[in-house]
Every structure is written in C-alpha cells, then in structure tokens.
Design a protein around this motif. Structure first.
Motif, PDB file in Angstrom:
ATOM      1  N   PHE A 298      -3.146  -9.254  32.430  1.00  0.00           N
ATOM      2  CA  PHE A 298      -3.494  -9.044  31.027  1.00  0.00           C
ATOM      3  C   PHE A 298      -4.306 -10.236  30.534  1.00  0.00           C
ATOM      4  O   PHE A 298      -4.073 -11.364  30.941  1.00  0.00           O
ATOM      5  CB  PHE A 298      -2.230  -8.902  30.169  1.00  0.00           C
ATOM      6  CG  PHE A 298      -1.438  -7.664  30.468  1.00  0.00           C
ATOM      7  CD1 PHE A 298      -1.879  -6.421  30.044  1.00  0.00           C
ATOM      8  CD2 PHE A 298      -0.247  -7.740  31.176  1.00  0.00           C
ATOM      9  CE1 PHE A 298      -1.149  -5.274  30.314  1.00  0.00           C
ATOM     10  CE2 PHE A 298       0.492  -6.600  31.453  1.00  0.00           C
ATOM     11  CZ  PHE A 298       0.036  -5.365  31.018  1.00  0.00           C
ATOM     12  N   LYS A 299      -5.217  -9.993  29.649  1.00  0.00           N
ATOM     13  CA  LYS A 299      -6.034 -11.085  29.105  1.00  0.00           C
ATOM     14  C   LYS A 299      -5.344 -11.766  27.932  1.00  0.00           C
ATOM     15  O   LYS A 299      -5.430 -12.971  27.762  1.00  0.00           O
ATOM     16  CB  LYS A 299      -7.404 -10.548  28.655  1.00  0.00           C
ATOM     17  CG  LYS A 299      -8.281 -11.626  28.052  1.00  0.00           C
ATOM     18  CD  LYS A 299      -9.604 -11.713  28.718  1.00  0.00           C
ATOM     19  CE  LYS A 299     -10.595 -12.624  28.069  1.00  0.00           C
ATOM     20  NZ  LYS A 299     -10.296 -13.983  27.960  1.00  0.00           N
ATOM     21  N   THR A 300      -4.626 -11.014  27.138  1.00  0.00           N
ATOM     22  CA  THR A 300      -3.985 -11.544  25.939  1.00  0.00           C
ATOM     23  C   THR A 300      -2.768 -12.382  26.306  1.00  0.00           C
ATOM     24  O   THR A 300      -1.889 -11.927  27.033  1.00  0.00           O
ATOM     25  CB  THR A 300      -3.548 -10.388  25.020  1.00  0.00           C
ATOM     26  OG1 THR A 300      -4.662  -9.530  24.802  1.00  0.00           O
ATOM     27  CG2 THR A 300      -3.013 -10.894  23.704  1.00  0.00           C
ATOM     28  N   ARG A 301      -2.726 -13.605  25.785  1.00  0.00           N
ATOM     29  CA  ARG A 301      -1.624 -14.532  26.056  1.00  0.00           C
ATOM     30  C   ARG A 301      -0.269 -13.910  25.719  1.00  0.00           C
ATOM     31  O   ARG A 301       0.692 -14.049  26.463  1.00  0.00           O
ATOM     32  CB  ARG A 301      -1.831 -15.827  25.254  1.00  0.00           C
ATOM     33  CG  ARG A 301      -0.839 -16.920  25.595  1.00  0.00           C
ATOM     34  CD  ARG A 301      -0.940 -18.076  24.625  1.00  0.00           C
ATOM     35  NE  ARG A 301      -0.371 -17.781  23.334  1.00  0.00           N
ATOM     36  CZ  ARG A 301       0.940 -17.760  23.069  1.00  0.00           C
ATOM     37  NH1 ARG A 301       1.815 -18.024  24.006  1.00  0.00           N
ATOM     38  NH2 ARG A 301       1.386 -17.453  21.874  1.00  0.00           N
ATOM     39  N   LYS A 302      -0.195 -13.186  24.607  1.00  0.00           N
ATOM     40  CA  LYS A 302       1.083 -12.588  24.205  1.00  0.00           C
ATOM     41  C   LYS A 302       1.570 -11.552  25.216  1.00  0.00           C
ATOM     42  O   LYS A 302       2.766 -11.469  25.484  1.00  0.00           O
ATOM     43  CB  LYS A 302       0.974 -11.978  22.803  1.00  0.00           C
ATOM     44  CG  LYS A 302       0.997 -13.024  21.720  1.00  0.00           C
ATOM     45  CD  LYS A 302       1.254 -12.413  20.375  1.00  0.00           C
ATOM     46  CE  LYS A 302       1.522 -13.501  19.367  1.00  0.00           C
ATOM     47  NZ  LYS A 302       2.108 -13.003  18.147  1.00  0.00           N
ATOM     48  N   HIS A 303       0.659 -10.787  25.798  1.00  0.00           N
ATOM     49  CA  HIS A 303       1.067  -9.807  26.815  1.00  0.00           C
ATOM     50  C   HIS A 303       1.550 -10.512  28.083  1.00  0.00           C
ATOM     51  O   HIS A 303       2.507 -10.065  28.727  1.00  0.00           O
ATOM     52  CB  HIS A 303      -0.083  -8.856  27.145  1.00  0.00           C
ATOM     53  CG  HIS A 303      -0.425  -7.943  26.015  1.00  0.00           C
ATOM     54  ND1 HIS A 303      -1.705  -7.774  25.564  1.00  0.00           N
ATOM     55  CD2 HIS A 303       0.357  -7.163  25.225  1.00  0.00           C
ATOM     56  CE1 HIS A 303      -1.706  -6.925  24.552  1.00  0.00           C
ATOM     57  NE2 HIS A 303      -0.466  -6.545  24.323  1.00  0.00           N
ATOM     58  N   VAL A 304       0.887 -11.619  28.417  1.00  0.00           N
ATOM     59  CA  VAL A 304       1.295 -12.392  29.600  1.00  0.00           C
ATOM     60  C   VAL A 304       2.720 -12.898  29.420  1.00  0.00           C
ATOM     61  O   VAL A 304       3.580 -12.686  30.284  1.00  0.00           O
ATOM     62  CB  VAL A 304       0.325 -13.570  29.858  1.00  0.00           C
ATOM     63  CG1 VAL A 304       0.854 -14.477  30.960  1.00  0.00           C
ATOM     64  CG2 VAL A 304      -1.069 -13.066  30.214  1.00  0.00           C
ATOM     65  N   VAL A 305       2.991 -13.569  28.294  1.00  0.00           N
ATOM     66  CA  VAL A 305       4.330 -14.146  28.113  1.00  0.00           C
ATOM     67  C   VAL A 305       5.397 -13.078  27.910  1.00  0.00           C
ATOM     68  O   VAL A 305       6.552 -13.286  28.291  1.00  0.00           O
ATOM     69  CB  VAL A 305       4.374 -15.224  27.001  1.00  0.00           C
ATOM     70  CG1 VAL A 305       3.528 -16.418  27.371  1.00  0.00           C
ATOM     71  CG2 VAL A 305       3.994 -14.688  25.650  1.00  0.00           C
ATOM     72  N   LEU A 306       5.025 -11.917  27.385  1.00  0.00           N
ATOM     73  CA  LEU A 306       5.995 -10.830  27.267  1.00  0.00           C
ATOM     74  C   LEU A 306       6.419 -10.346  28.655  1.00  0.00           C
ATOM     75  O   LEU A 306       7.616 -10.150  28.918  1.00  0.00           O
ATOM     76  CB  LEU A 306       5.424  -9.671  26.443  1.00  0.00           C
ATOM     77  CG  LEU A 306       6.378  -8.520  26.166  1.00  0.00           C
ATOM     78  CD1 LEU A 306       7.621  -8.987  25.413  1.00  0.00           C
ATOM     79  CD2 LEU A 306       5.673  -7.433  25.379  1.00  0.00           C
ATOM     80  N   CYS A 307       5.462 -10.190  29.562  1.00  0.00           N
ATOM     81  CA  CYS A 307       5.800  -9.805  30.946  1.00  0.00           C
ATOM     82  C   CYS A 307       6.657 -10.878  31.608  1.00  0.00           C
ATOM     83  O   CYS A 307       7.608 -10.563  32.334  1.00  0.00           O
ATOM     84  CB  CYS A 307       4.538  -9.580  31.768  1.00  0.00           C
ATOM     85  SG  CYS A 307       3.742  -8.005  31.469  1.00  0.00           S
ATOM     86  N   LEU A 308       6.326 -12.145  31.370  1.00  0.00           N
ATOM     87  CA  LEU A 308       7.105 -13.239  31.958  1.00  0.00           C
ATOM     88  C   LEU A 308       8.524 -13.263  31.391  1.00  0.00           C
ATOM     89  O   LEU A 308       9.482 -13.564  32.112  1.00  0.00           O
ATOM     90  CB  LEU A 308       6.396 -14.576  31.727  1.00  0.00           C
ATOM     91  CG  LEU A 308       5.073 -14.740  32.470  1.00  0.00           C
ATOM     92  CD1 LEU A 308       4.385 -16.033  32.058  1.00  0.00           C
ATOM     93  CD2 LEU A 308       5.271 -14.680  33.977  1.00  0.00           C
ATOM     94  N   PHE A 309       8.665 -12.925  30.116  1.00  0.00           N
ATOM     95  CA  PHE A 309      10.002 -12.835  29.511  1.00  0.00           C
ATOM     96  C   PHE A 309      10.822 -11.748  30.212  1.00  0.00           C
ATOM     97  O   PHE A 309      11.974 -11.972  30.599  1.00  0.00           O
ATOM     98  CB  PHE A 309       9.889 -12.539  28.013  1.00  0.00           C
ATOM     99  CG  PHE A 309      11.171 -12.040  27.404  1.00  0.00           C
ATOM    100  CD1 PHE A 309      12.241 -12.887  27.212  1.00  0.00           C
ATOM    101  CD2 PHE A 309      11.303 -10.708  27.037  1.00  0.00           C
ATOM    102  CE1 PHE A 309      13.431 -12.427  26.662  1.00  0.00           C
ATOM    103  CE2 PHE A 309      12.483 -10.237  26.482  1.00  0.00           C
ATOM    104  CZ  PHE A 309      13.555 -11.101  26.294  1.00  0.00           C
ATOM    105  N   ILE A 310      10.240 -10.572  30.375  1.00  0.00           N
ATOM    106  CA  ILE A 310      10.958  -9.464  31.020  1.00  0.00           C
ATOM    107  C   ILE A 310      11.334  -9.852  32.449  1.00  0.00           C
ATOM    108  O   ILE A 310      12.475  -9.636  32.887  1.00  0.00           O
ATOM    109  CB  ILE A 310      10.115  -8.173  30.986  1.00  0.00           C
ATOM    110  CG1 ILE A 310       9.956  -7.690  29.539  1.00  0.00           C
ATOM    111  CG2 ILE A 310      10.741  -7.085  31.864  1.00  0.00           C
ATOM    112  CD1 ILE A 310       8.908  -6.605  29.344  1.00  0.00           C
ATOM    113  N   ALA A 311      10.377 -10.448  33.189  1.00  0.00           N
ATOM    114  CA  ALA A 311      10.662 -10.886  34.558  1.00  0.00           C
ATOM    115  C   ALA A 311      11.794 -11.913  34.563  1.00  0.00           C
ATOM    116  O   ALA A 311      12.701 -11.850  35.409  1.00  0.00           O
ATOM    117  CB  ALA A 311       9.410 -11.468  35.204  1.00  0.00           C
ATOM    118  N   GLY A 312      11.760 -12.844  33.625  1.00  0.00           N
ATOM    119  CA  GLY A 312      12.794 -13.876  33.552  1.00  0.00           C
ATOM    120  C   GLY A 312      14.181 -13.303  33.310  1.00  0.00           C
ATOM    121  O   GLY A 312      15.162 -13.739  33.925  1.00  0.00           O
TER     122      GLY A 312
END
Length: 171
Positions: free
Chosen positions: A24-38
């Motif tokens: 994803f290009k948007t920073r918020k989408h990146v960190v949302l995926c990282l949150f779910i993975a975490g």
C-alpha cells in the motif's frame, strides 16, 4: 483444534498481512496491516506460552494502532521510553540490545509522517530484526523478516523508482 495448530494458522495469516502491508502507498494502510499482523503474532506467541514475546508484540501492535491515529513526536517518544524500560527489565545479553535497537527503529518508522521515510527506516529495522532472529536461531522468524524486507523493497521500487523506460523508437 489444538493451540499449536491454531498458532501456526495465525502466524501464517500474519505473514500475509506483513507482506501486504508495504504494497500500500498510504502510510495509514501500511500501519493498519502491521497492527493486524502484530495482533495475530502476539496471539500466536500467547498460544505457544511464549509470554514475553506475546507482550513485546502486543506493545508493537499498540504502537502501530497508535501511529495510525497520531505521528506526534511525543507519542513516538513514549513508545521509545517503553522500549527502554522493556530492555532494562528483560536484558539478558547483547541479543537483547539488538532487539531493542530493532524495536526502536520500527517505532521511529511507524511514527514517520512521510511514507518514503517510514519505508526506509522500517527496512533498516527489519535488517536489525533479521540479525536478531539469526542470533537466536529462529529459522521461521528469519524467513518472515526476509519476506517482510523483500515486500518492502518491491513496494519501494514500485512507488519511488520511476525511471523512464526507453522505448525502441528512442534509440
């Protein structure tokens, strides 16, 4: 289904979210995926009775969720302090210091306002975590970090390496 099987399913899903995150290009989408993975990785560790790892991943998940809503330096600094306290409480060897550095880099990356800067810092943090996982002899964790790094590199090149393509007519 037993806890071990469930934990392996959850970590497999987490790897998918890790791989998708930087596409994803948007920073918020990146960190949302990282949150779910975490959250999935933390639950995986909990099911395996690896409570320290579960706590560290829970803190990382909270960090990603927080960075979704705010990239303020004060919030970032709070998580850096939490990393320092965690190092102080859990320090066992040089390997603990490597984990601390990796976690600090991921924290700084997560709170970067610019997605390009975030990606670069996260790549460095991933290399540090990759080193950590080699030192602790965890092959699946090494595979996960290599895939995470490759995904980030592919996305970075896709988004920021916009070199012009030379066509045959331009020779």
């Amino acid at each position: 289904m037993d806890n071990y099987t469930l934990s392996q399913i959850l970590v497999s899903i987490a790897i998918v979210f890790d791989l998708l995150s930087f596409q994803f290009k948007t920073r918020k989408h990146v960190v949302l995926c990282l949150f779910i993975a975490g959250v999935l990785i933390a639950t995986h560790f909990y099911l395996l009775n690896a409570f320290t790892a579960a706590v560290v991943m829970t803190i990382a998940s909270i960090r990603y969720l927080t960075s979704y809503f705010s990239s303020r330096p004060g919030v970032r600094n709070l998580f850096l302090i939490i990393n320092g306290v965690t190092l102080f409480v859990t320090y066992e060897s040089f390997i603990s210091l490597v984990a601390f550095v990796g976690s600090c880099l991921q924290t700084i990356g997560a709170f970067s306002k610019d997605d390009r800067e975030m990606r670069l810092i996260m790549m460095v943090g991933t290399v540090v975590w990759l080193s950590h996982n080699v030192l602790v002899l965890s092959p699946m964790a090494v595979v996960m970090e290599v895939l995470f790094l490759l995904s980030n590199i592919v996305a970075y090149l896709r988004f920021y390496n916009k070199s012009p393509i030379v066509t045959k007519s331009e020779y």
